[in-house]
Design a protein around this motif. Structure first.
Motif, PDB file in Angstrom:
ATOM      1  N   PRO A  68       0.835  -1.203   0.000  1.00 46.48           N
ATOM      2  CA  PRO A  68       0.000   0.000   0.000  1.00 46.48           C
ATOM      3  C   PRO A  68       0.869   1.252   0.000  1.00 46.48           C
ATOM      4  O   PRO A  68       1.878   1.326   0.710  1.00 46.48           O
ATOM      5  CB  PRO A  68      -0.805  -0.121   1.300  1.00 46.48           C
ATOM      6  N   LEU A  69       0.498   2.242  -0.786  1.00 48.52           N
ATOM      7  CA  LEU A  69       1.286   3.468  -0.880  1.00 48.52           C
ATOM      8  C   LEU A  69       1.407   4.160   0.471  1.00 48.52           C
ATOM      9  O   LEU A  69       2.422   4.789   0.769  1.00 48.52           O
ATOM     10  CB  LEU A  69       0.646   4.409  -1.898  1.00 48.52           C
ATOM     11  N   ALA A  70       0.374   4.053   1.300  1.00 49.42           N
ATOM     12  CA  ALA A  70       0.378   4.731   2.592  1.00 49.42           C
ATOM     13  C   ALA A  70       1.438   4.178   3.532  1.00 49.42           C
ATOM     14  O   ALA A  70       1.795   4.840   4.511  1.00 49.42           O
ATOM     15  CB  ALA A  70      -0.996   4.640   3.240  1.00 49.42           C
ATOM     16  N   THR A  71       1.934   2.973   3.280  1.00 50.80           N
ATOM     17  CA  THR A  71       2.932   2.367   4.175  1.00 50.80           C
ATOM     18  C   THR A  71       4.360   2.630   3.723  1.00 50.80           C
ATOM     19  O   THR A  71       5.297   2.206   4.389  1.00 50.80           O
ATOM     20  CB  THR A  71       2.725   0.845   4.259  1.00 50.80           C
ATOM     21  N   LEU A  72       4.545   3.333   2.594  1.00 48.68           N
ATOM     22  CA  LEU A  72       5.883   3.567   2.070  1.00 48.68           C
ATOM     23  C   LEU A  72       6.528   4.768   2.753  1.00 48.68           C
ATOM     24  O   LEU A  72       5.860   5.697   3.197  1.00 48.68           O
ATOM     25  CB  LEU A  72       5.826   3.828   0.561  1.00 48.68           C
ATOM     26  N   SER A  73       7.847   4.748   2.810  1.00 50.61           N
ATOM     27  CA  SER A  73       8.571   5.923   3.276  1.00 50.61           C
ATOM     28  C   SER A  73       8.494   7.009   2.213  1.00 50.61           C
ATOM     29  O   SER A  73       8.078   6.768   1.068  1.00 50.61           O
ATOM     30  CB  SER A  73      10.034   5.571   3.541  1.00 50.61           C
ATOM     31  N   ALA A  74       8.913   8.216   2.568  1.00 52.77           N
ATOM     32  CA  ALA A  74       8.854   9.337   1.631  1.00 52.77           C
ATOM     33  C   ALA A  74       9.704   9.071   0.393  1.00 52.77           C
ATOM     34  O   ALA A  74       9.305   9.391  -0.731  1.00 52.77           O
ATOM     35  CB  ALA A  74       9.322  10.616   2.325  1.00 52.77           C
ATOM     36  N   GLY A  75      10.873   8.499   0.591  1.00 54.85           N
ATOM     37  CA  GLY A  75      11.735   8.216  -0.547  1.00 54.85           C
ATOM     38  C   GLY A  75      11.154   7.159  -1.459  1.00 54.85           C
ATOM     39  O   GLY A  75      11.260   7.248  -2.690  1.00 54.85           O
ATOM     40  N   GLN A  76      10.538   6.142  -0.875  1.00 53.89           N
ATOM     41  CA  GLN A  76       9.891   5.114  -1.693  1.00 53.89           C
ATOM     42  C   GLN A  76       8.718   5.703  -2.475  1.00 53.89           C
ATOM     43  O   GLN A  76       8.512   5.375  -3.647  1.00 53.89           O
ATOM     44  CB  GLN A  76       9.425   3.974  -0.782  1.00 53.89           C
ATOM     45  N   GLN A  77       7.965   6.598  -1.845  1.00 57.73           N
ATOM     46  CA  GLN A  77       6.871   7.258  -2.549  1.00 57.73           C
ATOM     47  C   GLN A  77       7.394   8.098  -3.714  1.00 57.73           C
ATOM     48  O   GLN A  77       6.776   8.147  -4.782  1.00 57.73           O
ATOM     49  CB  GLN A  77       6.080   8.133  -1.581  1.00 57.73           C
ATOM     50  N   GLN A  78       8.545   8.731  -3.525  1.00 57.39           N
ATOM     51  CA  GLN A  78       9.126   9.541  -4.597  1.00 57.39           C
ATOM     52  C   GLN A  78       9.464   8.680  -5.806  1.00 57.39           C
ATOM     53  O   GLN A  78       9.206   9.045  -6.949  1.00 57.39           O
ATOM     54  CB  GLN A  78      10.382  10.253  -4.085  1.00 57.39           C
ATOM     55  N   ARG A  79      10.031   7.516  -5.558  1.00 60.85           N
ATOM     56  CA  ARG A  79      10.383   6.636  -6.669  1.00 60.85           C
ATOM     57  C   ARG A  79       9.143   6.104  -7.377  1.00 60.85           C
ATOM     58  O   ARG A  79       9.128   5.957  -8.601  1.00 60.85           O
ATOM     59  CB  ARG A  79      11.253   5.485  -6.162  1.00 60.85           C
ATOM     60  N   VAL A  80       8.094   5.810  -6.620  1.00 59.76           N
ATOM     61  CA  VAL A  80       6.850   5.364  -7.235  1.00 59.76           C
ATOM     62  C   VAL A  80       6.261   6.473  -8.108  1.00 59.76           C
ATOM     63  O   VAL A  80       5.772   6.222  -9.228  1.00 59.76           O
ATOM     64  CB  VAL A  80       5.833   4.918  -6.165  1.00 59.76           C
ATOM     65  N   ALA A  81       6.304   7.712  -7.620  1.00 59.23           N
ATOM     66  CA  ALA A  81       5.776   8.836  -8.395  1.00 59.23           C
ATOM     67  C   ALA A  81       6.536   9.005  -9.707  1.00 59.23           C
ATOM     68  O   ALA A  81       5.924   9.243 -10.765  1.00 59.23           O
ATOM     69  CB  ALA A  81       5.860  10.118  -7.564  1.00 59.23           C
ATOM     70  N   ILE A  82       7.850   8.879  -9.667  1.00 60.93           N
ATOM     71  CA  ILE A  82       8.641   8.964 -10.894  1.00 60.93           C
ATOM     72  C   ILE A  82       8.288   7.804 -11.820  1.00 60.93           C
ATOM     73  O   ILE A  82       8.123   7.978 -13.036  1.00 60.93           O
ATOM     74  CB  ILE A  82      10.138   8.973 -10.558  1.00 60.93           C
ATOM     75  N   GLY A  83       8.162   6.610 -11.249  1.00 62.44           N
ATOM     76  CA  GLY A  83       7.829   5.449 -12.056  1.00 62.44           C
ATOM     77  C   GLY A  83       6.469   5.559 -12.717  1.00 62.44           C
ATOM     78  O   GLY A  83       6.285   5.148 -13.876  1.00 62.44           O
ATOM     79  N   SER A  84       5.489   6.130 -12.015  1.00 61.23           N
ATOM     80  CA  SER A  84       4.145   6.248 -12.582  1.00 61.23           C
ATOM     81  C   SER A  84       4.132   7.147 -13.806  1.00 61.23           C
ATOM     82  O   SER A  84       3.286   7.004 -14.692  1.00 61.23           O
ATOM     83  CB  SER A  84       3.174   6.788 -11.527  1.00 61.23           C
ATOM     84  N   VAL A  85       5.070   8.081 -13.868  1.00 67.41           N
ATOM     85  CA  VAL A  85       5.190   8.957 -15.039  1.00 67.41           C
ATOM     86  C   VAL A  85       5.963   8.260 -16.154  1.00 67.41           C
ATOM     87  O   VAL A  85       5.607   8.339 -17.335  1.00 67.41           O
ATOM     88  CB  VAL A  85       5.883  10.273 -14.632  1.00 67.41           C
ATOM     89  N   LEU A  86       7.016   7.535 -15.793  1.00 64.90           N
ATOM     90  CA  LEU A  86       7.857   6.895 -16.803  1.00 64.90           C
ATOM     91  C   LEU A  86       7.123   5.814 -17.582  1.00 64.90           C
ATOM     92  O   LEU A  86       7.440   5.561 -18.748  1.00 64.90           O
ATOM     93  CB  LEU A  86       9.102   6.291 -16.143  1.00 64.90           C
ATOM     94  N   THR A  87       6.159   5.142 -16.966  1.00 66.38           N
ATOM     95  CA  THR A  87       5.465   4.053 -17.658  1.00 66.38           C
ATOM     96  C   THR A  87       4.713   4.539 -18.893  1.00 66.38           C
ATOM     97  O   THR A  87       4.455   3.756 -19.818  1.00 66.38           O
ATOM     98  CB  THR A  87       4.472   3.353 -16.717  1.00 66.38           C
ATOM     99  N   ALA A  88       4.349   5.812 -18.935  1.00 65.30           N
ATOM    100  CA  ALA A  88       3.648   6.359 -20.089  1.00 65.30           C
ATOM    101  C   ALA A  88       4.590   6.695 -21.239  1.00 65.30           C
ATOM    102  O   ALA A  88       4.139   7.119 -22.307  1.00 65.30           O
ATOM    103  CB  ALA A  88       2.856   7.603 -19.680  1.00 65.30           C
ATOM    104  N   HIS A  89       5.902   6.542 -21.011  1.00 66.33           N
ATOM    105  CA  HIS A  89       6.928   6.835 -22.020  1.00 66.33           C
ATOM    106  C   HIS A  89       6.790   8.245 -22.596  1.00 66.33           C
ATOM    107  O   HIS A  89       6.684   8.434 -23.816  1.00 66.33           O
ATOM    108  CB  HIS A  89       6.880   5.801 -23.139  1.00 66.33           C
ATOM    109  N   PRO A  90       6.792   9.270 -21.742  1.00 64.64           N
ATOM    110  CA  PRO A  90       6.717  10.641 -22.249  1.00 64.64           C
ATOM    111  C   PRO A  90       8.008  11.027 -22.960  1.00 64.64           C
ATOM    112  O   PRO A  90       9.059  10.413 -22.754  1.00 64.64           O
ATOM    113  CB  PRO A  90       6.520  11.464 -20.977  1.00 64.64           C
ATOM    114  N   ARG A  91       7.939  12.050 -23.792  1.00 64.23           N
ATOM    115  CA  ARG A  91       9.141  12.559 -24.463  1.00 64.23           C
ATOM    116  C   ARG A  91       9.871  13.568 -23.588  1.00 64.23           C
ATOM    117  O   ARG A  91      11.058  13.813 -23.769  1.00 64.23           O
ATOM    118  CB  ARG A  91       8.754  13.192 -25.799  1.00 64.23           C
ATOM    119  N   VAL A  92       9.136  14.173 -22.651  1.00 64.12           N
ATOM    120  CA  VAL A  92       9.710  15.154 -21.730  1.00 64.12           C
ATOM    121  C   VAL A  92       9.336  14.742 -20.308  1.00 64.12           C
ATOM    122  O   VAL A  92       8.178  14.434 -20.028  1.00 64.12           O
ATOM    123  CB  VAL A  92       9.193  16.579 -22.015  1.00 64.12           C
ATOM    124  N   LEU A  93      10.314  14.751 -19.421  1.00 68.21           N
ATOM    125  CA  LEU A  93      10.077  14.444 -18.011  1.00 68.21           C
ATOM    126  C   LEU A  93      10.472  15.659 -17.189  1.00 68.21           C
ATOM    127  O   LEU A  93      11.608  16.143 -17.266  1.00 68.21           O
ATOM    128  CB  LEU A  93      10.902  13.232 -17.589  1.00 68.21           C
TER     129      LEU A  93
END
Length: 583
Positions: A138-163
């Motif tokens: 569950p996202l609520a149980t993650l540390s702040a750093g783990q949440q940061q990596r998940v947030a970056i990953g959620s954007v990368l999965t869409a394969h944007p041209r600009v991040l």
């Protein structure tokens, strides 16, 4: 790929634009770093790339911003989602689902991608960012750093041209930050992704940047160039650059590796010299005649001035404002702290460090009374900080990782005035209670100068909100001050001001505990460093001893000048000044 053409942005009720006449072009496949002082407009520039400015934030935008040929004035954020991915300073606020794997897939579902494509991209992203073990958490149980990596990953999965990333490493421990930045570098070099990021901890990211955009603020023109060219004169720079400026190195090194290659003559000059001894309790006076009785307080100075130390008493704590013994704490089935022992003496600044998820924030929650221990004991001012009634703010004050949680008023002025009213309501004695608002205003002006008093707290930058929350808490004059990641959003100048404020408070007897991943802050401010790992204390000692023996938590100067025990540029500068030869 990204074009700014004479862009200016002015927010409602602002007396001057936060961005003025910005013109720049960022080509495909570059990592561009945006730097500047706190409140200079970095977040505004980033939000303009996907149309959040002005479509979502309001304000007036003049000029043109184009991304992959699309004009953001004509295309709102939803029409740019397939081109631009954005991760803000507070990733938790952007989560839509409850579980890591679902969050990684959400953007792709919104874009209507096939299920087999989504599955493959989720797996690739889990591996890329080291999230495989967290996929079902569950996202609520993650540390702040783990949440940061998940947030970056959620954007990368869409394969944007600009991040676009706003403070992407601010909540990460040093090893995790290196992993994320290495992943971004691979995306730039191997896939041609264009990355635009703002970051205050330049020591982490500047060596990866292809170019730097420096925002001087106050409507002055931006400066764009290579990292070495911009950082040679910019007022914000990492310690490696500060050491290079001091030593006169040319070209200016941007990484520890480059600096070590040219540091031999400097090490020779420093040979036989010793850095200055710590000037706080960790230097040897932690329990020498500094006892403190709960309820017996010394007189404080007002903001920016020095106060007198707390009145000594004859308590049984031998000068310890807080004591933790055999502490066990956690959430549900998760045990976050295991048999932790810790003392926080009067007048000592302690840095609490460790990997993401090590238990730092949990320990702060126990000290302030937000979490009841499962075993062991916690005492602040001789009493447990939890139970039927919480300890008053004058005993223990916490500035949380999200400082906006403490801010409720409609303007900066109202928040500062409320700090004084609260001090009087708590029965603060005479002049000290009456001066609460003045003291809070003084601290805020020192940490974040130039902010109009009518500004709404939600319109402040992350660093300015931190400064405001800290000023409000300091007005209560707590005996124990707890800060959770206190340098998020702070530039180097603001960080130096913060160190000055903390030293003033420690000099008057406040015990200060900083939970931080900022190794440079620990080197500059802390008398003592405590390292947590898997909920246990694995190191506890004077800062110089602990950080110089830790490759992960050593500051840049320590790495460059090892095996000599130097921690900061100011240490080196003072030593060179004593030899009469200057830098």
């Amino acid at each position: 790929m990204i074009e700014f053409d004479r862009v200016s942005v002015t927010y409602h009720r602002a007396t001057e634009p936060v961005l003025s006449g910005v013109t720049l072009a960022i080509p495909e496949g570059e990592l561009c770093l945006v730097i500047g002082r706190t409140g200079a407009g970095k977040s505004t520039l980033l939000r303009a790339v996907n149309g959040l400015v002005p479509h979502f934030t309001g304000g007036t935008l003049a000029g043109r911003v184009r991304v992959a040929g699309r004009d953001t004035r004509d295309h709102p954020p939803r029409e740019l989602a397939d081109v631009v991915g954005v991760v803000g300073q507070d990733p938790e606020s952007g989560f839509v689902t409850d579980v890591v794997e679902d969050e990684l897939a959400y953007t792709m579902e919104s874009l209507g991608l096939p299920a087999d494509v989504m599955r493959r991209r989720v797996e690739d992203t889990l591996d890329l960012l080291g999230l495989a073990e967290l996929r079902a958490r569950p996202l609520a149980t993650l540390s702040a750093g783990q949440q940061q990596r998940v947030a970056i990953g959620s954007v990368l999965t869409a394969h944007p041209r600009v991040l676009v990333l706003d403070e992407p490493t601010s909540a990460l421990d040093p090893p995790a930050a290196e992993e994320v930045l290495a992943a971004l570098q691979r995306l730039v070099h191997d896939l041609g992704l264009t990355v635009l990021l703002a970051e205050h901890r330049l020591e982490r990211v500047v060596q990866y940047a292809d170019r730097v955009v420096y925002l001087p603020g106050a409507g002055r023109p931006v400066e764009v160039g290579t990292p070495a060219a911009v950082l040679r004169t910019a007022p914000v720079y990492p310690p490696v650059v500060g050491l290079g400026r001091l030593a006169g190195w040319d070209p200016l090194p941007l990484s520890v590796r480059d600096a070590r290659r040219v540091a031999g003559p400097l090490r020779d000059r420093l040979a036989g010299r010793q850095p200055p001894a710590a000037d706080g309790p960790a230097a040897g006076s932690r329990t020498a005649g500094r006892g403190w009785t709960p309820g017996t307080r010394g007189t404080r100075g007002t903001a920016g001035g020095s106060g007198t130390a707390r009145t000594s008493g004859t308590s049984g704590t031998s000068g310890n404002i807080a004591e933790v013994r055999g502490l066990v704490a956690g959430y549900g089935e998760l045990v976050a702290l295991r048999r932790v022992d810790l003392t926080l003496p009067q007048g000592e600044i302690v840095a609490l460090m460790g990997r993401n998820g090590a238990g730092k924030s949990t320990l702060l929650a126990c000290l302030v009374g937000l979490l009841r221990p499962r075993a062991g004991s916690v005492a602040v001012a001789g009493r447990a900080p939890y139970g039927r009634r919480r300890l008053p703010l004058r005993d223990v004050g916490l500035v949380p990782r999200q400082p906006g949680d403490l801010l409720y008023a409609e303007s900066v002025a109202a928040e500062l005035a409320g700090a004084g009213s609260s001090a009087r309501a708590r029965g603060a004695a005479g002049a000290r209670g009456a001066a609460g608002a003045e003291a809070a205003a003084g601290h805020f002006a020192a940490l974040a100068p130039g902010v109009p008093p009518e500004t709404h707290p939600r319109d402040l930058s992350e660093g300015q909100r931190l400064a405001l929350a800290l000023a409000v808490v300091l007005a209560a004059d707590p005996a124990l001050l707890l800060l959770d990641e206190p340098t998020r959003g702070l530039d180097y100048t603001a960080k130096r001001r913060l160190v000055g404020v903390l030293r003033e408070r420690a000099a008057t007897g406040t015990a200060i505990l900083l939970a931080t991943h900022d190794v440079e802050l620990a080197a500059e401010a802390a008398h003592r460093v405590v390292v947590l790992a898997e909920g246990e204390v694995v190191a506890d000692g004077p800062s110089r001893d602990v950080v110089t023996h830790s490759p992960a938590f050593a500051p840049q100067v320590a790495k460059i000048l090892a095996p000599q025990p130097w921690l900061t540029v100011s240490d080196v500068e003072r030593a060179l000044g004593r030899d009469g030869g200057g830098p």
